[in-house]
Write a protein that holds these residues in place. Sequence first.
Motif, PDB file in Angstrom:
ATOM      1  N   ARG A  66      87.162  31.503  99.738  1.00 33.67           N
ATOM      2  CA  ARG A  66      87.617  32.845 100.125  1.00 33.67           C
ATOM      3  C   ARG A  66      88.006  32.904 101.597  1.00 33.67           C
ATOM      4  N   LEU A  67      87.191  32.272 102.425  1.00 31.60           N
ATOM      5  CA  LEU A  67      87.474  32.308 103.863  1.00 31.60           C
ATOM      6  C   LEU A  67      88.768  31.568 104.187  1.00 31.60           C
ATOM      7  N   ALA A  68      88.954  30.390 103.600  1.00 30.47           N
ATOM      8  CA  ALA A  68      90.169  29.617 103.862  1.00 30.47           C
ATOM      9  C   ALA A  68      91.403  30.381 103.395  1.00 30.47           C
ATOM     10  N   TYR A  69      91.320  31.009 102.237  1.00 26.05           N
ATOM     11  CA  TYR A  69      92.445  31.799 101.735  1.00 26.05           C
ATOM     12  C   TYR A  69      92.764  32.959 102.681  1.00 26.05           C
ATOM     13  N   THR A  70      91.724  33.637 103.154  1.00 25.13           N
ATOM     14  CA  THR A  70      91.918  34.767 104.062  1.00 25.13           C
ATOM     15  C   THR A  70      92.550  34.320 105.376  1.00 25.13           C
ATOM     16  N   LEU A  71      92.058  33.224 105.937  1.00 29.32           N
ATOM     17  CA  LEU A  71      92.597  32.716 107.194  1.00 29.32           C
ATOM     18  C   LEU A  71      94.047  32.255 107.034  1.00 29.32           C
ATOM     19  N   ALA A  72      94.371  31.692 105.880  1.00 34.61           N
ATOM     20  CA  ALA A  72      95.752  31.294 105.622  1.00 34.61           C
ATOM     21  C   ALA A  72      96.653  32.521 105.488  1.00 34.61           C
ATOM     22  N   THR A  73      96.164  33.556 104.845  1.00 39.65           N
ATOM     23  CA  THR A  73      96.940  34.788 104.684  1.00 39.65           C
ATOM     24  C   THR A  73      97.237  35.428 106.040  1.00 39.65           C
ATOM     25  N   LEU A  74      96.285  35.308 106.972  1.00 41.83           N
ATOM     26  CA  LEU A  74      96.431  35.927 108.286  1.00 41.83           C
ATOM     27  C   LEU A  74      97.167  35.038 109.294  1.00 41.83           C
ATOM     28  N   GLY A  75      97.521  33.819 108.889  1.00 41.34           N
ATOM     29  CA  GLY A  75      98.296  32.949 109.758  1.00 41.34           C
ATOM     30  C   GLY A  75      97.491  32.052 110.666  1.00 41.34           C
ATOM     31  N   TYR A  76      96.177  31.909 110.416  1.00 37.42           N
ATOM     32  CA  TYR A  76      95.347  31.016 111.224  1.00 37.42           C
ATOM     33  C   TYR A  76      95.213  29.635 110.590  1.00 37.42           C
ATOM     34  N   LEU A  77      95.435  29.561 109.291  1.00 39.04           N
ATOM     35  CA  LEU A  77      95.494  28.292 108.576  1.00 39.04           C
ATOM     36  C   LEU A  77      96.790  28.247 107.780  1.00 39.04           C
ATOM     37  N   ARG A  78      97.229  27.037 107.462  1.00 33.92           N
ATOM     38  CA  ARG A  78      98.416  26.839 106.626  1.00 33.92           C
ATOM     39  C   ARG A  78      98.049  25.845 105.530  1.00 33.92           C
ATOM     40  N   PHE A  79      98.315  26.206 104.281  1.00 33.57           N
ATOM     41  CA  PHE A  79      97.976  25.316 103.171  1.00 33.57           C
ATOM     42  C   PHE A  79      99.111  24.351 102.926  1.00 33.57           C
ATOM     43  N   ASP A  80      98.796  23.067 102.915  1.00 35.47           N
ATOM     44  CA  ASP A  80      99.771  22.017 102.631  1.00 35.47           C
ATOM     45  C   ASP A  80      99.703  21.685 101.151  1.00 35.47           C
ATOM     46  N   ASP A  81     100.739  22.082 100.408  1.00 39.91           N
ATOM     47  CA  ASP A  81     100.732  21.889  98.958  1.00 39.91           C
ATOM     48  C   ASP A  81     100.671  20.418  98.575  1.00 39.91           C
ATOM     49  N   ALA A  82     101.386  19.575  99.318  1.00 33.59           N
ATOM     50  CA  ALA A  82     101.436  18.154  98.971  1.00 33.59           C
ATOM     51  C   ALA A  82     100.072  17.493  99.132  1.00 33.59           C
ATOM     52  N   ALA A  83      99.360  17.842 100.203  1.00 37.49           N
ATOM     53  CA  ALA A  83      98.058  17.223 100.467  1.00 37.49           C
ATOM     54  C   ALA A  83      96.914  17.980  99.816  1.00 37.49           C
ATOM     55  N   GLY A  84      97.157  19.233  99.472  1.00 34.10           N
ATOM     56  CA  GLY A  84      96.087  20.052  98.917  1.00 34.10           C
ATOM     57  C   GLY A  84      95.018  20.380  99.942  1.00 34.10           C
ATOM     58  N   LYS A  85      95.424  20.448 101.221  1.00 39.80           N
ATOM     59  CA  LYS A  85      94.485  20.714 102.306  1.00 39.80           C
ATOM     60  C   LYS A  85      95.071  21.729 103.277  1.00 39.80           C
ATOM     61  N   TYR A  86      94.235  22.150 104.223  1.00 40.80           N
ATOM     62  CA  TYR A  86      94.646  23.153 105.195  1.00 40.80           C
ATOM     63  C   TYR A  86      94.883  22.516 106.566  1.00 40.80           C
TER      64      TYR A  86
END
Length: 269
Positions: A66-86
């Motif tokens: 939940r935290l990683a998703y929230t941080l990605a939504t707010l622009g503090y993390l970016r999810f890399d689809d190819a690597a499956g990581k942030y």
Amino acid sequence: MDSANNRKSASKSTRRVAADDIDERRFVVALARGLDILRAFRPGETLLGNRDFVERTGLPKATVNRLAYTLATLGYLRFDDAAGKYALDTGVLSLGFALLAGADSLELARPHMRALAREIGAAVSLGCRDGLDMIYLDTIRSETALTLGLAPGSRLSMLTSSMGRAYLAVQEPAARAALLDELGEAAGEDGAHRVEAAKRAIGDYARDGCCYSFREWHDDVNAIAAPFRDVRNGRWLVLSSSGPASSMDEAYFREVIGPKLKALAARLG
């Protein structure tokens, strides 16, 4: 019961400040957990997965998701689809630039640090406390010699680094004792040994006006540090210098670098 649960679940976060300084009525556990996710990244790392976050924060997997998703939504993390990581995203960068842009002491210190690094043939760094660590704000490497020096944002142990020991040396006795207790507990099995070594280094400060770390933070690194008070922001900053122990012995740090580093700290303070 809720207060006790919050204290336990936020243990990674609350270790970054003295426990007695926390007002649990005002402390937001969810925010602290989110910041722990961002702090899980170490210098040189670009991608971390949820498993990495769980291991480094001690938080449950569901909470991390939940935290990683929230941080990605707010622009503090970016999810890399190819690597499956942030990866860290631009939101974190903007905060860092805002801090450095307002750091008058850093701008003032940089040309003096550059001149000193050139003169002594060793790296010169400026850092401050961040929780139970010291963090590099800037590092100037010598242009005339192959020297060591961590990048801005790198973290150091407060117990084994000269920078951390110098910070401890200028704290009020009661605050220093409490911080040493907390640092010893956080260090685990080696905590007592490291605390005693730090106390000896604090004794060096009383005698020499600076603290040392000779092959203690790293097997081939010697370092020295001197603190000064940043009157603009009301905090302690620490100047340090480091170099390879194989080519820069203890005497060089004590007799050559020490007086010059202390003089610079006095000017900046």
